[in-house]
Design an enzyme around this catalytic site. Structure first.
Site, PDB file in Angstrom:
ATOM      1  CE  LYS A  13      -2.050  -1.124   3.896  1.00  0.00           C
ATOM      2  NZ  LYS A  13      -1.302  -2.372   4.170  1.00  0.00           N
ATOM      3  NE  ARG A  88      -4.258  -1.423  10.050  1.00  0.00           N
ATOM      4  CZ  ARG A  88      -3.159  -0.886   9.520  1.00  0.00           C
ATOM      5  NH1 ARG A  88      -3.141   0.354   9.134  1.00  0.00           N
ATOM      6  NH2 ARG A  88      -2.072  -1.614   9.375  1.00  0.00           N
ATOM      7  NE  ARG A 127       7.337  -2.542   6.135  1.00  0.00           N
ATOM      8  CZ  ARG A 127       6.008  -2.583   6.185  1.00  0.00           C
ATOM      9  NH1 ARG A 127       5.287  -2.008   5.225  1.00  0.00           N
ATOM     10  NH2 ARG A 127       5.403  -3.200   7.159  1.00  0.00           N
ATOM     11  NE  ARG A 163       6.202  -0.616  10.279  1.00  0.00           N
ATOM     12  CZ  ARG A 163       5.032  -0.724   9.662  1.00  0.00           C
ATOM     13  NH1 ARG A 163       4.877  -0.209   8.446  1.00  0.00           N
ATOM     14  NH2 ARG A 163       4.033  -1.327  10.242  1.00  0.00           N
ATOM     15  NE  ARG A 174       2.193  -5.203  11.302  1.00  0.00           N
ATOM     16  CZ  ARG A 174       3.279  -5.012  10.561  1.00  0.00           C
ATOM     17  NH1 ARG A 174       4.418  -5.647  10.855  1.00  0.00           N
ATOM     18  NH2 ARG A 174       3.248  -4.200   9.533  1.00  0.00           N
TER      19      ARG A 174
END
Ligand code: ADP
Ligand code: AMP
Length: 229
Positions: A13, A88, A127, A163, A174
């Site tokens: 996203k 969300r 990431r 992160r 998550r």
């Protein structure tokens, strides 16, 4: 243009939102980025959000709703914005509807990004992000390396961050939060005739091309025709 990118953590996203924002002069609004900034600033919102984010749960609706309400009232959002990570939950989606209605604005579309779970874990574990706050470009150890190693393609910064919640264990929580709380939004927006989907298993460029095609299409989403009876 106002659009929502909907998808599980790691779907791409943020990567696509940044690219679409650059091309179309829109603002990317990532509630995750805003909450991380609140944590870094040590604000009351940050203090409330920190432990929840570290565990992979969802921050309370009233907190994220007020963050977004404040943000979309800023002048830079006047040309349109891309919501990345918001809404969300169903209450967040209903609150967004109210906010937009009050401003006489409407959503152009909601693009659902579909990716298999194993691929999501691989994506988040590789990431990393440009640490320059005004940039925040996202990268991946294998799928999106900076053109020059150690230097951000966009702003030239040489500092990057990873992160704390991008690990396999937090990712399980998550994903559970996504399937339990967020995936009902697929039906919510389908029923409103706003939902379109892309196969986000493909490479970054291909996914971007598919999204641009959807955004450039003169007619609305096909779902609109089948669901607006
Ligand atoms: P999200 O915002 O949905 O959590 P990101 O855009 O941050 O996801 O993408 C997660 C990671 O996967 C990043 O490291 C990014 O570079 C990488 N990535 C994004 N899209 C793709 C793709 N289509 N193929 C491979 N890697 C991708
Ligand atoms: P993201 O950067 O979108 O992956 O979000 C990181 C974390 O921030 C999530 O795991 C949640 O804890 C929190 N978060 C971000 N956006 C929201 C939201 N709209 N509602 C609730 N929690 C959120």
């Amino acid at each position: 243009m106002i659009l929502i990118l909907l998808g599980p953590p790691g779907a791409g996203k943020g990567t696509q939102a940044k690219e679409i924002a650059r091309r179309r002069n829109l603002v990317q609004l990532s509630t995750g980025d805003m909450l991380r900034a609140a944590i870094a600033a040590g604000s009351p919102v940050g203090l409330k959000a920190k432990a929840i984010m570290e565990s992979g749960g969802l921050v309370a609706d009233d907190i994220v709703i007020s963050i977004i309400a404040e943000r979309i009232a800023q002048p830079d959002c006047a040309n349109g914005f891309i919501l990345d990570g918001f809404p969300r939950t169903l209450p967040q989606a209903a609150a967004l509807d109210d906010m937009l209605r009050a401003k006489k604005l409407s959503l152009k579309t909601v693009i659902e990004m579909k990716v298999d779970d194993e691929v999501l874990i691989d994506r988040v574990s590789g990431r990393f992000t440009c640490a320059n706050k005004s940039c925040g470009e996202g990268y991946h150890d294998r799928y999106k390396k900076p053109r020059k190693e150690g230097v951000c393609d966009i702003c030239g910064s040489t500092a990057f961050t990873r992160r704390a919640d991008d690990n396999a264990e937090t990712m399980r929580n998550r994903l559970t939060a996504y399937y339990k709380e967020t995936s009902p939004l697929v039906g919510y927006y389908f029923a409103k005739g706003l939902l379109q989907s892309v196969d986000a298993m493909a490479g970054i460029g291909e996914v971007g091309d598919a999204m641009n095609k959807l955004l450039d299409a003169p007619s609305g989403p096909t779902a609109a025709k089948s669901s607006s009876k």
